[in-house]
Design a protein around this motif. Sequence first.
Motif, PDB file in Angstrom:
ATOM      1  N   ASN A  96     -30.011   4.753 108.279  1.00 60.21           N
ATOM      2  CA  ASN A  96     -29.213   5.976 108.453  1.00 60.21           C
ATOM      3  C   ASN A  96     -28.558   6.419 107.145  1.00 60.21           C
ATOM      4  O   ASN A  96     -28.538   7.610 106.824  1.00 60.21           O
ATOM      5  CB  ASN A  96     -28.125   5.749 109.514  1.00 60.21           C
ATOM      6  CG  ASN A  96     -28.707   5.598 110.906  1.00 60.21           C
ATOM      7  OD1 ASN A  96     -29.779   6.106 111.199  1.00 60.21           O
ATOM      8  ND2 ASN A  96     -28.006   4.880 111.765  1.00 60.21           N
ATOM      9  N   ARG A  97     -28.011   5.464 106.403  1.00 61.84           N
ATOM     10  CA  ARG A  97     -27.385   5.794 105.116  1.00 61.84           C
ATOM     11  C   ARG A  97     -28.406   6.380 104.139  1.00 61.84           C
ATOM     12  O   ARG A  97     -28.116   7.316 103.405  1.00 61.84           O
ATOM     13  CB  ARG A  97     -26.735   4.554 104.496  1.00 61.84           C
ATOM     14  CG  ARG A  97     -25.411   4.147 105.094  1.00 61.84           C
ATOM     15  CD  ARG A  97     -24.620   3.223 104.153  1.00 61.84           C
ATOM     16  NE  ARG A  97     -25.417   2.086 103.698  1.00 61.84           N
ATOM     17  CZ  ARG A  97     -25.556   0.957 104.361  1.00 61.84           C
ATOM     18  NH1 ARG A  97     -24.951   0.798 105.547  1.00 61.84           N
ATOM     19  NH2 ARG A  97     -26.274  -0.039 103.872  1.00 61.84           N
ATOM     20  N   THR A  98     -29.598   5.823 104.166  1.00 67.96           N
ATOM     21  CA  THR A  98     -30.650   6.305 103.264  1.00 67.96           C
ATOM     22  C   THR A  98     -31.021   7.744 103.594  1.00 67.96           C
ATOM     23  O   THR A  98     -31.144   8.597 102.701  1.00 67.96           O
ATOM     24  CB  THR A  98     -31.898   5.408 103.366  1.00 67.96           C
ATOM     25  OG1 THR A  98     -31.540   4.062 103.059  1.00 67.96           O
ATOM     26  CG2 THR A  98     -32.975   5.878 102.398  1.00 67.96           C
ATOM     27  N   ALA A  99     -31.186   8.040 104.870  1.00 69.62           N
ATOM     28  CA  ALA A  99     -31.508   9.411 105.277  1.00 69.62           C
ATOM     29  C   ALA A  99     -30.406  10.381 104.868  1.00 69.62           C
ATOM     30  O   ALA A  99     -30.677  11.479 104.357  1.00 69.62           O
ATOM     31  CB  ALA A  99     -31.726   9.466 106.791  1.00 69.62           C
ATOM     32  N   GLY A 100     -29.163   9.988 105.066  1.00 61.92           N
ATOM     33  CA  GLY A 100     -28.039  10.841 104.683  1.00 61.92           C
ATOM     34  C   GLY A 100     -28.006  11.115 103.197  1.00 61.92           C
ATOM     35  O   GLY A 100     -27.730  12.252 102.759  1.00 61.92           O
ATOM     36  N   ASN A 101     -28.306  10.114 102.395  1.00 57.87           N
ATOM     37  CA  ASN A 101     -28.324  10.289 100.939  1.00 57.87           C
ATOM     38  C   ASN A 101     -29.472  11.191 100.497  1.00 57.87           C
ATOM     39  O   ASN A 101     -29.345  11.948  99.538  1.00 57.87           O
ATOM     40  CB  ASN A 101     -28.411   8.937 100.240  1.00 57.87           C
ATOM     41  CG  ASN A 101     -27.052   8.294 100.025  1.00 57.87           C
ATOM     42  OD1 ASN A 101     -26.603   8.118  98.901  1.00 57.87           O
ATOM     43  ND2 ASN A 101     -26.364   7.957 101.109  1.00 57.87           N
ATOM     44  N   ILE A 102     -30.597  11.107 101.192  1.00 61.14           N
ATOM     45  CA  ILE A 102     -31.715  12.007 100.893  1.00 61.14           C
ATOM     46  C   ILE A 102     -31.280  13.454 101.098  1.00 61.14           C
ATOM     47  O   ILE A 102     -31.536  14.330 100.259  1.00 61.14           O
ATOM     48  CB  ILE A 102     -32.935  11.685 101.780  1.00 61.14           C
ATOM     49  CG1 ILE A 102     -33.518  10.332 101.381  1.00 61.14           C
ATOM     50  CG2 ILE A 102     -33.996  12.769 101.649  1.00 61.14           C
ATOM     51  CD1 ILE A 102     -34.646   9.851 102.284  1.00 61.14           C
TER      52      ILE A 102
END
Length: 453
Positions: A92-98
């Motif tokens: 989830n954090r990775t998607a948000g950073n993208i």
Amino acid sequence: MMDRQKMLAEESIGKLLMKLSVPAMIGMLVQALYNFVDTIFVGRGVGSLGIAGITISFPVQIFVMAFAQLIGIGGASIISRSLGAKDMAKANRTAGNIFTVVIFFGATMAVLGFTFLEPILKLLGASPTIMPYASDYLSIILFGTFFFSFAMATNSIVRAEGNAKVAMYTMLISAILNVILDPIFIFGLDMGVRGAALATVIAQATTAFYLLYYFLKGESLLRVELHDLKPNRAIIRESFAIGFSAFVRQVSGSVLGIIMNNTLVLYGGDVSVAVFGVINRLFMVFLMPMFGINQGFMPILGFNYGARKYDRAMEAIWLSVIAVSIISILTFVVLFSFPEVLIGIFSRDSELISEGIKAMKIIVLMTPLIGFQVIGAGMFQALGKGLPALILSMARQILFLIPIVLILPYFFGLNGIWASFPIADALAFIVTFVLFLKEMKVFKVKIRKAGEF
């Protein structure tokens, strides 16, 4: 949501590759077809200078695509492996950073590109006769960079979680809408290349809003909340490290485009620029299915590698290599056998067709080797191995093609430019083959050790 994770972990690799690759192939093929159709409409409605204008502008679009893949493909690799390891928080954090990074980039690129439009076009190789067409086209395209980069990066997230159908729908929406709007703007409203650009921007914006709706509606495996949008250095650094190979490959395509445009104007004139644009579009249509297979293959490999299912990961690699090799060979047969028919679709200009036939017969000579290179680079990206992925991404265009295309024309003129492509393809294949064999040995060791427990 768990059904997709179970599918990636347990379904037979052959069926799984078909299930994830076919939608990606269809989506990417349709995506390529709208560039193809775009060029046909411009060629028929504006002429060879119109084709040259959009060809001159293409390196900018490639650069936007490059950055979207830098964060999108890199982040998608992290997401695939995190889902395989059942680490939903990191996914989830990775998607948000993208989301955060790509939105900032898209806005910045639009402002800078429009501010320095004329110097950029001169750098790209626009001659005085091509400049008005390139300026009309690119000035509008730049306003769509925000939507284009967001859609591309987000599409990688959708594929990473195994939802190939939605990834396909995003491409279908963009392509179909673009094809519908093209003739309306180019012919109906007599807007020429500006109409083609406007149709593209509207199509990209529609795709971006569709993807945003997908995540907000809760159809995704991921649940991105506001705190996930906060930039995380570790995640961004890892995403960039993994995606850097894809970025380099695309940027090298942009650099190659700039060098090709300038070199072609010098050795062949405006018509040669149009020839290169037409052949590029043809290659995109014929080669996109193998990139679709690569897009379907990467989440399978990433998930099963993260889940330590090395035998399934190995099977996915070999099935993908076989599939793309078949496509590469068929592409060679069609492009080499029917160049006049294919180039004639774009234009009735006899000079463009004559030069295009000669160029095509040379450029496609090593096309059967391209598929293996695609899967080789995709394999290292999915495994999170940034260095070999970077080397393979640099091999064809930066290490080989660009230097060769700068040297050969001095000795062979325009034919030297066209001959640079098969030479670079052959050399890049050798590098890919060596690194691939080394990685296969590592896989065999992992499979043997896994069987001992």
